[in-house]
Scaffold this motif. Structure first.
Motif, PDB file in Angstrom:
ATOM      1  N   ALA A   1       6.950   1.489  -4.382  1.00 46.58           N
ATOM      2  CA  ALA A   1       7.744   0.645  -3.905  1.00 46.58           C
ATOM      3  C   ALA A   1       7.672   1.509  -2.241  1.00 46.58           C
ATOM      4  N   ILE A   2       9.107   2.532  -2.820  1.00 42.73           N
ATOM      5  CA  ILE A   2       9.522   3.641  -1.329  1.00 42.73           C
ATOM      6  C   ILE A   2       8.189   4.724  -0.716  1.00 42.73           C
ATOM      7  N   ARG A   3       7.400   4.637  -1.349  1.00 40.82           N
ATOM      8  CA  ARG A   3       6.441   5.560  -1.520  1.00 40.82           C
ATOM      9  C   ARG A   3       4.860   4.690  -0.150  1.00 40.82           C
ATOM     10  N   ILE A   4       4.895   3.666  -0.609  1.00 45.48           N
ATOM     11  CA  ILE A   4       3.769   2.366   0.316  1.00 45.48           C
ATOM     12  C   ILE A   4       4.255   2.728   1.428  1.00 45.48           C
ATOM     13  N   LYS A   5       5.634   1.756   1.244  1.00 50.29           N
ATOM     14  CA  LYS A   5       6.314   2.037   2.398  1.00 50.29           C
ATOM     15  C   LYS A   5       6.816   3.284   3.464  1.00 50.29           C
ATOM     16  N   ARG A   6       6.841   4.343   2.831  1.00 47.56           N
ATOM     17  CA  ARG A   6       6.330   5.355   3.942  1.00 47.56           C
ATOM     18  C   ARG A   6       4.745   5.526   4.203  1.00 47.56           C
ATOM     19  N   LEU A   7       3.666   4.966   3.148  1.00 48.25           N
ATOM     20  CA  LEU A   7       2.587   5.370   3.991  1.00 48.25           C
ATOM     21  C   LEU A   7       2.058   4.677   4.925  1.00 48.25           C
ATOM     22  N   TYR A   8       3.004   3.025   4.909  1.00 47.94           N
ATOM     23  CA  TYR A   8       2.533   2.618   5.882  1.00 47.94           C
ATOM     24  C   TYR A   8       2.936   2.271   7.523  1.00 47.94           C
ATOM     25  N   GLU A   9       4.236   3.052   6.904  1.00 50.40           N
ATOM     26  CA  GLU A   9       4.713   3.748   8.066  1.00 50.40           C
ATOM     27  C   GLU A   9       3.744   4.170   9.092  1.00 50.40           C
ATOM     28  N   GLN A  10       3.655   5.431   7.996  1.00 52.28           N
ATOM     29  CA  GLN A  10       2.805   5.909   8.632  1.00 52.28           C
ATOM     30  C   GLN A  10       1.389   6.320   9.224  1.00 52.28           C
ATOM     31  N   MET A  11       1.070   4.553   9.031  1.00 52.22           N
ATOM     32  CA  MET A  11      -0.710   4.774   9.849  1.00 52.22           C
ATOM     33  C   MET A  11      -0.833   4.362  11.470  1.00 52.22           C
ATOM     34  N   PRO A  12      -1.783   4.440  12.205  1.00 52.46           N
ATOM     35  CA  PRO A  12      -1.679   3.834  13.637  1.00 52.46           C
ATOM     36  C   PRO A  12      -1.983   2.700  13.237  1.00 52.46           C
TER      37      PRO A  12
END
Lengths: 162, 173
Positions: A81-92
């Motif tokens: 979940a922590i990694r998903i949150k990070r990926l999501y925040e990197q999306m424009p």
């Protein structure tokens, strides 16, 4: 056809900015190439030639910076979940999320004794479309995508809808 | 090829008090050993020419939950009793198998590591440490393998209680 259309020569189309932007966005929803569990196998089947995700403009992208949607396809552990949150925040922006399958919708079979499973990815990131199933068939995921396209079609760049 | 009795007798002859008893079961008979001598016993099992246990098939942790259940701050907690580690061994050359079991006290579960004897034990011991909190002495790299590094508690213990939140994410359904 309105009067405005007749003001110009051939090969001109008159439309609103909202409609044009929404049409462009919903026709090329590039997905983040990202899978978690057995749902990911169904997602890959949806991308393959038989179900052909590409005909809706869905292309897997290897980087979150090039992606418009992320399909959470499988069991989300706290570690992930922590990694998903990070990926999501990197999306424009604008970015959308499809939660695919019971596990990412609500914890699924791990709802009671899964000490390691997040009971729904919506506790971490905001979800646009939930696709039920365990795992959902490719048709169900396609239906989920059509629902998302419907949502994008009614958006406005001046009024915030979501 | 040796039977469980023959293996037990060989071990008993060599280690006397370090090897406790042979428990016979329909399929896998197991030998209970001293947790602080398991590395020495393992080396013997691997190198003795009549045993040659070269393959550790699996190493698993078990919460025996044989202590007393008491209420601490409204939570069911087990006090006393033991945590166990089972070793399933096989000799690929002599084609025989045996199971070893060691039990360590729940409050301070210390077991000697066998990861330098069978390298496959390395991650198995990390898993047993992660989920049961069994401390493997002289392990080269004893840290969590499945749960996040900052996780508190050992989830497969019978008295484990889920936290309310983990990094701000609600845990219970």
């Amino acid at each position: 056809m309105g009067i405005l259309d007749k003001q110009f020569d051939d090969n001109f189309i008159v439309t609103s900015v909202d409609d044009l932007f929404n049409w462009a966005r919903l026709s090329s929803l590039w997905q983040l190439g990202f899978g978690l569990a057995c749902c990911a196998i169904e997602m890959m089947a949806t991308s393959a030639s038989h179900y052909d995700f590409d005909r809706f403009g869905v292309i897997p992208r290897p980087s979150p910076r090039q992606a418009d949607i992320i399909i959470i396809s499988g069991t989300v552990t706290f570690k992930m979940a922590i990694r998903i949150k990070r990926l999501y925040e990197q999306m424009p922006d604008p970015k959308y999320i499809i939660s695919m399958g019971s596990c990412s919708n609500c914890g699924g079979p791990y709802w009671e004794h899964g000490y390691h499973v997040v009971k729904g990815i919506d506790r971490v990131i905001p979800v646009d479309v939930y696709v039920p199933g365990c795992p959902p068939r490719p048709e169900a995921l396609l239906e989920g995508l059509l629902k998302l396209q419907e949502k994008v079609r009614n958006e406005s760049i001046v009024k915030k809808t979501a | 090829m040796k039977s469980a009795e023959e293996i037990f007798n060989l071990l008993k002859e060599k280690y006397n008090d370090g090897v406790k008893e042979l428990v016979k079961q329909p399929i896998d008979a197991y030998i209970t050993c001293d947790p602080l001598l398991i590395n020495v016993i393992s080396l013997f099992l691997m190198t003795h020419e009549d045993l040659l246990f070269d393959n550790l098939m699996i190493l698993s942790g078990v919460d025996d939950a044989n202590g007393k259940t008491v209420l601490v701050d409204g939570l069911k907690t087990i006090e006393g009793g033991t945590l166990s580690v089972y070793y399933h061994l096989e000799s690929t050359k002599l084609r025989h198998k045996i199971v070893l079991r060691v039990s360590a006290p729940r409050e301070n579960p210390e077991v000697e590591s066998v990861s330098l004897i069978w390298h496959s034990a390395d991650w198995h011991e990390r898993e047993a440490f992660d989920l049961f909190g069994i401390k493997f002495l002289n392990h080269p790299d004893l840290r969590r393998i499945l749960m996040p590094d900052d996780w508190e508690g050992h989830p497969l213990r019978k008295d484990y209680a889920n936290p309310e939140f983990y990094l701000g994410i609600k845990v219970p359904y």
